[in-house]
Design an enzyme around this catalytic site. Structure first.
Site, PDB file in Angstrom:
ATOM      1  N   ARG A 131       9.037 -24.698  11.459  1.00 35.90           N
ATOM      2  CA  ARG A 131       9.198 -25.627  12.571  1.00 35.90           C
ATOM      3  C   ARG A 131       9.413 -27.086  12.155  1.00 35.90           C
ATOM      4  O   ARG A 131      10.269 -27.762  12.729  1.00 35.90           O
ATOM      5  CB  ARG A 131       8.022 -25.511  13.548  1.00 35.90           C
ATOM      6  CG  ARG A 131       7.794 -24.083  14.066  1.00 35.90           C
ATOM      7  CD  ARG A 131       6.816 -23.989  15.226  1.00 35.90           C
ATOM      8  NE  ARG A 131       7.378 -24.564  16.428  1.00 35.90           N
ATOM      9  CZ  ARG A 131       7.104 -25.769  16.870  1.00 35.90           C
ATOM     10  NH1 ARG A 131       6.236 -26.530  16.234  1.00 35.90           N
ATOM     11  NH2 ARG A 131       7.676 -26.227  17.950  1.00 35.90           N
TER      12      ARG A 131
ATOM     13  N   CYS B 220      13.337 -25.189  -3.160  1.00 36.03           N
ATOM     14  CA  CYS B 220      14.289 -26.107  -3.788  1.00 36.03           C
ATOM     15  C   CYS B 220      15.272 -26.682  -2.797  1.00 36.03           C
ATOM     16  O   CYS B 220      16.472 -26.438  -2.889  1.00 36.03           O
ATOM     17  CB  CYS B 220      15.015 -25.377  -4.901  1.00 36.03           C
ATOM     18  SG  CYS B 220      13.836 -24.885  -6.147  1.00 36.03           S
ATOM     19  N   GLU B 221      14.784 -27.394  -1.805  1.00 33.71           N
ATOM     20  CA  GLU B 221      15.656 -28.234  -1.000  1.00 33.71           C
ATOM     21  C   GLU B 221      14.825 -29.310  -0.312  1.00 33.71           C
ATOM     22  O   GLU B 221      13.646 -29.104  -0.027  1.00 33.71           O
ATOM     23  CB  GLU B 221      16.504 -27.437  -0.020  1.00 33.71           C
ATOM     24  CG  GLU B 221      15.825 -26.532   0.938  1.00 33.71           C
ATOM     25  CD  GLU B 221      16.873 -25.842   1.832  1.00 33.71           C
ATOM     26  OE1 GLU B 221      17.424 -26.529   2.689  1.00 33.71           O
ATOM     27  OE2 GLU B 221      17.129 -24.644   1.641  1.00 33.71           O
TER      28      GLU B 221
ATOM     29  N   TYR C 184       5.314 -19.138  16.759  1.00 35.01           N
ATOM     30  CA  TYR C 184       6.559 -19.352  16.033  1.00 35.01           C
ATOM     31  C   TYR C 184       6.283 -19.838  14.607  1.00 35.01           C
ATOM     32  O   TYR C 184       7.018 -20.646  14.058  1.00 35.01           O
ATOM     33  CB  TYR C 184       7.464 -20.339  16.790  1.00 35.01           C
ATOM     34  CG  TYR C 184       7.680 -19.940  18.234  1.00 35.01           C
ATOM     35  CD1 TYR C 184       8.473 -18.840  18.548  1.00 35.01           C
ATOM     36  CD2 TYR C 184       7.054 -20.623  19.286  1.00 35.01           C
ATOM     37  CE1 TYR C 184       8.656 -18.452  19.866  1.00 35.01           C
ATOM     38  CE2 TYR C 184       7.232 -20.230  20.603  1.00 35.01           C
ATOM     39  CZ  TYR C 184       8.031 -19.150  20.885  1.00 35.01           C
ATOM     40  OH  TYR C 184       8.206 -18.753  22.188  1.00 35.01           O
TER      41      TYR C 184
HETATM   42  N1  LLP Z   1      10.654 -15.931  27.818  1.00 38.54           N
HETATM   43  C1  LLP Z   1      11.874 -16.071  27.283  1.00 38.54           C
HETATM   44  C2  LLP Z   1      13.001 -15.399  27.909  1.00 38.54           C
HETATM   45  C3  LLP Z   1      12.028 -16.866  26.126  1.00 38.54           C
HETATM   46  O1  LLP Z   1      13.245 -17.007  25.603  1.00 38.54           O
HETATM   47  C4  LLP Z   1      10.903 -17.499  25.550  1.00 38.54           C
HETATM   48  C5  LLP Z   1      11.043 -18.314  24.337  1.00 38.54           C
HETATM   49  C6  LLP Z   1       9.639 -17.300  26.139  1.00 38.54           C
HETATM   50  C7  LLP Z   1       9.558 -16.511  27.286  1.00 38.54           C
HETATM   51  C8  LLP Z   1       8.383 -17.903  25.602  1.00 38.54           C
HETATM   52  O2  LLP Z   1       8.427 -19.277  25.642  1.00 38.54           O
HETATM   53  P1  LLP Z   1       7.103 -20.127  25.329  1.00 38.54           P
HETATM   54  O3  LLP Z   1       6.087 -19.834  26.412  1.00 38.54           O
HETATM   55  O4  LLP Z   1       6.612 -19.728  24.009  1.00 38.54           O
HETATM   56  O5  LLP Z   1       7.581 -21.520  25.358  1.00 38.54           O
HETATM   57  N2  LLP Z   1      11.058 -21.222  17.953  1.00 38.54           N
HETATM   58  C9  LLP Z   1      10.860 -22.281  18.923  1.00 38.54           C
HETATM   59  C10 LLP Z   1      10.618 -21.737  20.308  1.00 38.54           C
HETATM   60  C11 LLP Z   1      11.704 -20.818  20.799  1.00 38.54           C
HETATM   61  C12 LLP Z   1      11.440 -20.259  22.153  1.00 38.54           C
HETATM   62  C13 LLP Z   1      12.391 -19.191  22.503  1.00 38.54           C
HETATM   63  N3  LLP Z   1      12.149 -18.525  23.745  1.00 38.54           N
HETATM   64  C14 LLP Z   1       9.714 -23.178  18.442  1.00 38.54           C
HETATM   65  O6  LLP Z   1       9.167 -22.917  17.369  1.00 38.54           O
HETATM   66  O7  LLP Z   1       9.393 -24.152  19.097  1.00 38.54           O
END
Ligand code: LLP
Length: 417
Positions: free
Chosen positions: A312, A342-343, A371
């Site tokens: 992240r 290495c970056e 995540y």
């Molecule tokens: N529902 C759908 C259809 C989604 O695409 C997502 C997240 C969630 C629920 C859950 O969202 P949350 O409650 O966790 O915000 N990798 C990124 C976050 C990507 C989120 C993708 N979709 C990060 O590390 O911030």
């Protein structure tokens, strides 16, 4: 995050000293508090107690079987986006009737597996996908329960990479054409329309965008009913943010207070897909200081975790608080905390005012339960780290650290090539 607390100078997760744990299991590792996970689930659940609802945890945020099982035991379901997540959810004991399946690129074999499992519904993202689901359901002699993911064109005011509800996004069908798409769905013989879905983005720190989007969706549900299309499930998606640094996101109670009035007379069962808010602050990435590089221009703390373990910071410029696991109460300095990769993009913290650690000191990167592990990779041939679940004074290895053999599993050098 009060299950990660200092006792004297030592950081504990519940009743387990993270320094002791580091000695036992090695570093780096993810530590999760079972109490925090449960409390977060309960807080969300109770906030919406007055309306019928199902909480389908977004598996992508943290897919460990033990975490999925913990939520399933609390009555939760799963929001999945792949056949792999379906496999995990079922293995973890999630009730298939509480599984919702989203994602723009579902493959036929994934659709088939979900139909056979008997999921609650598919959240459909395009007309072609709807036709594919109809086709697969027909070949199995069943009807596929579906919702259409509707894109309400609302700005969630979050990082562009995790914003999904604007017109220019790849997700969902445009709201102004939704009735037309729903009508097309009802014409398909192996499709049964049961719901509507929206998700506008992640790490939302205000209720405004939720309300704006939901108002549009509620109006659409009424239009659909006027056209004879019944909507049982209203899936409001996920996206509620957490505090990484100074954000003050709404509590689930505040979200409930804002949205229940909009939906309570609709007669729908609400579906929620929270990810980050349930797991983010229940986890930390624990790492060991290897070296200090004190330069004239800049100082670096080199640790044994890296961007492949927690992507992240490099990917989104995200902030994760860095805490000493054993406070020295010594001098502070300004440094980047970096990994061995290495970056230059490999950093966990940038220009951080922090207590100066010594080699061997253990550090914890907080708010890493969402995540974190799920986005980790083997880049630089680094084995994935262990995941540990802590419950009171006990700890459980819920994912073993990968071995070198795991790194090359499935690889072959061909003969005579
Ligand atoms: N529902 C759908 C259809 C989604 O695409 C997502 C997240 C969630 C629920 C859950 O969202 P949350 O409650 O966790 O915000 N990798 C990124 C976050 C990507 C989120 C993708 N979709 C990060 O590390 O911030």
């Amino acid at each position: 995050m009060n299950d990660f607390i200092y006792r004297g100078n030592e950081l504990y997760c519940e009743e387990v000293s993270l320094a002791d744990l580091a000695k036992k299991v090695g570093t780096p590792f993810y530590a999760y508090s079972a109490a925090t996970l449960r409390n977060h689930f309960k807080a969300f659940d109770q906030a919406f107690a007055e309306v019928p609802h199902v909480i389908c945890f977004a598996v992508k945020a943290n897919s460990n079987l033990a975490v999925l099982n913990l939520f399933a035991k609390e009555g939760g379901g799963a929001d999945i986006v792949s056949g792999g997540e379906l496999f995990r959810a079922l293995k973890a004991g999630v009730d298939p009737k509480k599984i919702v399946y989203a994602g723009v690129g579902k493959k036929r074999e994934e659709i088939e597996a979900a139909l056979k499992a008997g999921v609650m519904m598919f959240n459909i993202e395009s007309v072609q996908e709807m036709e594919a689901i109809n086709d697969v359901a027909g070949s199995l002699g069943v009807k596929a329960p579906v919702a259409l993911r509707v894109n309400p064109d609302v700005d969630p005011k979050t990082h562009p990479y995790v914003s999904t509800g604007l017109k220019k996004s790849k997700f969902g069908v445009p709201i102004d054409r939704a009735v037309e798409f729903y009508k097309a769905a009802t014409d398909l013989p192996h499709i049964e329309v049961v719901g509507i879905h929206k998700h506008i983005g992640s790490q939302l720190t205000e209720v405004g965008p939720f309300v704006d989007a939901l108002e549009k969706i509620v109006a659409l549900v009424k239009d659909l009913r006027d056209s004879g299309i019944n909507i049982k499930y209203l899936d409001v998606g996920g996206g509620l943010g957490i505090t990484y640094k100074e954000e003050e996101p709404p509590h689930p109670r505040d979200l409930a207070a804002a949205i229940i009035p909009l939906v309570k007379d609709l007669g729908c069962t609400l579906v929620f897909e929270p990810g980050r808010v349930l797991v983010g602050n229940a986890g930390a990435l624990v790492t060991k200081t290897l070296y200090l590089k004190k330069g004239e221009e800049k100082s670096f703390v080199v640790v044994d975790a890296a961007m492949n373990d927690l992507a992240r910071p490099s990917l989104y410029g995200s902030y994760h608080e860095c805490r000493p696991v054993q406070k020295r109460n010594g001098g502070r300095f300004m440094a980047d905390v970096v990994g061995p990769i290495c970056e230059s993009g490999d950093f966990l913290a940038k220009d951080r005012d922090m207590e100066e650690p010594a080699p061997g000191d253990i550090l914890a990167f907080m708010s890493a339960g969402a995540y974190g592990f799920t986005m980790s990779s083997n880049y630089n041939s680094r084995p994935r780290v262990a995941e540990i679940l802590i419950s009171k004074d006990r700890y459980f290895v819920i994912k073993e650290r990968e071995t070198l053999d795991d790194l090359i599993r499935g690889e072959h050098i061909p003969d005579n090539y």
